[in-house]
Enzyme design. Structure first.
Site, PDB file in Angstrom:
ATOM      1  CD  GLU A 292     -48.065 -33.287 -57.683  1.00 61.86           C
ATOM      2  OE1 GLU A 292     -48.795 -34.278 -57.888  1.00 61.86           O
ATOM      3  OE2 GLU A 292     -48.501 -32.219 -57.226  1.00 61.86           O
TER       4      GLU A 292
ATOM      5  CG  HIS B 174     -50.309 -37.041 -54.540  1.00 62.82           C
ATOM      6  ND1 HIS B 174     -51.240 -37.223 -53.537  1.00 62.82           N
ATOM      7  CD2 HIS B 174     -50.034 -35.710 -54.561  1.00 62.82           C
ATOM      8  CE1 HIS B 174     -51.524 -36.057 -52.981  1.00 62.82           C
ATOM      9  NE2 HIS B 174     -50.800 -35.124 -53.572  1.00 62.82           N
TER      10      HIS B 174
END
Length: 673
Positions: A452, A455
């Site tokens: 994450e 991203h």
């Protein structure tokens, strides 16, 4: 004629059956009357089994033995009444009128004493009026025939139309709203959809003041088709028309014409229009018309669609055939306009096609005002903030959001629904239920954090990618982690914007490789979305130099029924190479960005492991403000997809951020692990 009158067939049939069977039942088997001498002769012959004496009416019933009854039947040739089993008590074979009861009993006992073989029994009873027998028998038969009528005709015809009789199965199942039963929804209850409301308001005005338009030579339109994504308010708009119009309104679904019996659909169409013409001017609303309006001759290898096509043919004839000069307007709604038959869409049938699109920013604000009227709100709730927080939401989604926020507030024992309840409702609707108790190993949790963080890092450091709002590694729904973004709502998208978004999608897997040296299966959703975006760039938007400015997308939907591709095998190889090139270049670009900023990637992942949920301010502490971010000024709310009929592969679910203090309100789809 609306064919809803009383059907006299069944009452007449019941009376005929009652007369036919009842006459035989009531009087056909009446006991034969004999005198005292005849009775005593039968008794001396041993044929009498028992006798019942009625003192009050000076009469006695005589019952013969089985042998005597058999001999009597064979002699006379008459059978017993077949309905004798329905009697409350067995009938006597003879009836005796005696004179003096004392003398009658004295002779009876004398015969028994003379011949001990005679076993005739004697009993006493209370006499009954013959009229009482007739009345009881009649009531029994009425009950039997009534039950027969209810079970056979009412139940068999329950789905057939008015009256529920089997012969009414071809009648229309439309619900009529007129002066006796009105819908309370009006145009005031329909927020947004200003253009669509103007169109349908004009339709209502056509019917109320038709002379205003016909005196200049114009004709009232035959049909209005409402087209748009699910939940945008097409059926609600039709309800508003029913509430506003002072004319009869017939409402039904396209599936109401479908039945297992042949010819029923066409019969219901004829009956529907017959009722509407009888009450002209009137409006007919058919919801989900694609159930019967699908294009004919498509994928009909076995002939199984003949009945649906017959129904469609009848609908076409009724809408624009001979003798259709009546003030009946047909309204229909569908979200599959591309599969409707061309004959149905032509002018003269559906003259107007109204596209009901997803609401924009100011329309979402109006829809929120409608749904928040019944909710006890806290003063901290900013409706403009919620409107910006929900791009891509339909009217039904916004209604569900308000209801979910109220449920969350009640679950948390709040006296009022606060701002955080709405943000939690957005998270739950889009991301799913939060699973805080899901057991995740520390090594897996660390990998999720780097995924994450990858991203978030790539999206923050690329100019056209959607800026991040929130990152979480708390499992929610089917995902183990999610990154939430602010999408820029725009009408067209450039190649650079598409490539930056693709690079952001691949940032999760790239971060696993940079930080951990390998990668896992957690990027499946990212790879799927990246492939679809690259495929669209090559085959739909013509953004590949090798393939050229060619689009193989068929907006008419005809290619859905074809097994062949619109390009050759050689071109297919070129397309595959271009898709792979786009994805590989952006993956390498993500690797390069993360390698250059590995220290910041590690810091972000560690903070994510510590807090589990981080927001925009945490990224600004690590990366600083984005150089190309124009102070995050408010941008016009538009669709990110350039055409309303683009393929579904480009549509991404909208995700919202959970931070209260953030000034950025528009969400984007999560990158799921």
């Amino acid at each position: 004629m609306n064919n809803k009158g009383f059907n006299w067939f069944f009452p007449i049939a019941i009376i005929a059956l009652l007369l036919f069977f009842g006459s035989n039942f009531l009087g056909g088997d009446a006991a034969k009357t004999i005198d005292e001498d005849g009775f005593f002769r039968e008794m001396q012959a041993g044929k009498v089994q028992n006798i019942i004496i009625y003192k009050d009416i000076e009469k006695a019933d005589v019952f013969l033995t089985k042998e005597a009854k058999s001999a009597m039947v064979s002699k006379t040739g008459k059978e017993n009444n077949p309905f004798s089993a329905l009697d409350m008590a067995p009938k006597a074979d003879y009836s005796v009128k005696y004179g003096d009861l004392q003398l009658f009993l004295q002779k009876f006992e004398q015969i028994k004493a003379t011949n001990p073989a005679i076993k005739t029994a004697k009993d006493y009873g209370t006499g009954k009026s013959p009229f009482a027998d007739i009345l009881i028998s009649a009531l029994i038969w009425i009950a039997i025939l009534g039950l027969f009528y209810f079970l056979l005709f009412r139940k068999m015809g329950g789905g057939g139309g008015p009256g529920g009789q089997i012969f009414s199965i071809g009648k229309s199942k439309a619900k009529l709203f007129d002066e006796k039963e009105r819908i309370q929804v009006t145009f005031k209850d329909v927020a947004g959809l200003e253009g669509a409301k103007e169109e349908v308001q004009e339709v209502v005005d056509f019917l109320k003041n038709s002379e205003k338009y016909t005196k200049l030579g114009g004709k009232i339109p035959k049909g209005v088709l409402l087209v748009g994504p699910p939940g945008t308010g097409k059926t609600l708009l039709a309800k508003a028309v029913a509430g506003e119009a002072k004319v009869p309104f017939f409402s039904l679904s396209g599936s109401d014409f479908v039945e297992m019996f042949v010819g029923v659909g066409a019969s219901r169409v004829r009956d529907l229009f017959a009722q509407a013409k009888a009450k002209s001017p009137a409006i007919i609303f058919i919801d989900e018309i694609d159930a019967i309006g699908r294009a004919r001759g498509k994928n009909n290898f076995s002939g199984g669609n003949d009945e649906r096509e017959n129904t469609l043919n009848q609908l076409l004839t009724e809408m624009d055939g001979f003798g259709t000069d009546t003030n009946v307007i047909v309204m229909a709604a569908t979200n599959r306009a591309d599969i409707l038959d061309k004959a149905l869409m032509r002018a003269g049938r559906f003259d107007r096609s109204i596209y009901v699109d997803l609401p924009e920013l100011h329309e979402r604000r109006q829809i929120l005002d409608v749904h928040l009227k019944k909710i006890k709100l806290d003063d901290s709730v900013d409706r403009d903030f919620l409107a910006k927080q929900t791009p891509g939401f339909s009217g039904a989604d916004i209604a569900n959001l308000c209801n979910e926020a109220a449920l969350i507030a009640a679950r948390n024992s709040h006296e009022f629904v606060v701002k955080q309840d709405f943000l939690d409702a957005v998270d739950r609707i889009i991301g799913g239920l939060e699973k805080k108790n899901k057991a995740i190993k520390p090594s897996e949790k660390r990998r999720i954090a780097f995924h994450e963080a990858g991203h978030a890092t790539v999206s923050w450091l690329t100019e056209h990618a959607s800026p991040l709002l929130k990152v979480t590694i708390v499992p929610r729904g089917r995902s183990l982690g999610a990154a939430w973004y602010l999408p820029e709502e725009r009408q067209i998208t450039t190649t650079e914007q598409l490539l930056d978004e693709m690079c952001s999608l691949l940032g999760g897997r790239a971060a696993e490789q940079v930080a951990l040296g390998d990668y896992s299966t957690g990027a499946q959703n990212d790879l799927e979305r990246a492939y679809k975006q690259a495929n669209s760039m090559v085959t739909i938007y013509g953004l590949s130099e090798k393939v050229g400015h060619v689009s193989y997308y068929d907006s008419s939907g005809q290619s859905d029924y074809s097994f062949s591709k619109p390009y050759s095998e050689k071109t297919a190889e070129v397309i595959d190479d271009e898709i792979k090139r786009f994805v590989s270049e952006q993956y390498d670009r993500a690797i390069r960005i993360l390698t250059e900023n590995k220290d910041k990637l590690d810091a972000l992942a560690n903070k994510l492991l510590e807090k589990e949920v981080i927001f925009r301010e945490d990224l600004e502490e690590i990366f600083g403000k984005r150089a190309w971010d124009p102070e995050l000024t408010e941008k016009p709310v538009t669709n990110t997809i350039p055409e309303k009929d683009l393929p579904e592969v480009l549509e991404t679910p909208q995700i919202k951020e959970k931070e209260e203090e953030s000034e950025i309100q528009a969400p984007e789809s999560p990158t799921q692990l």
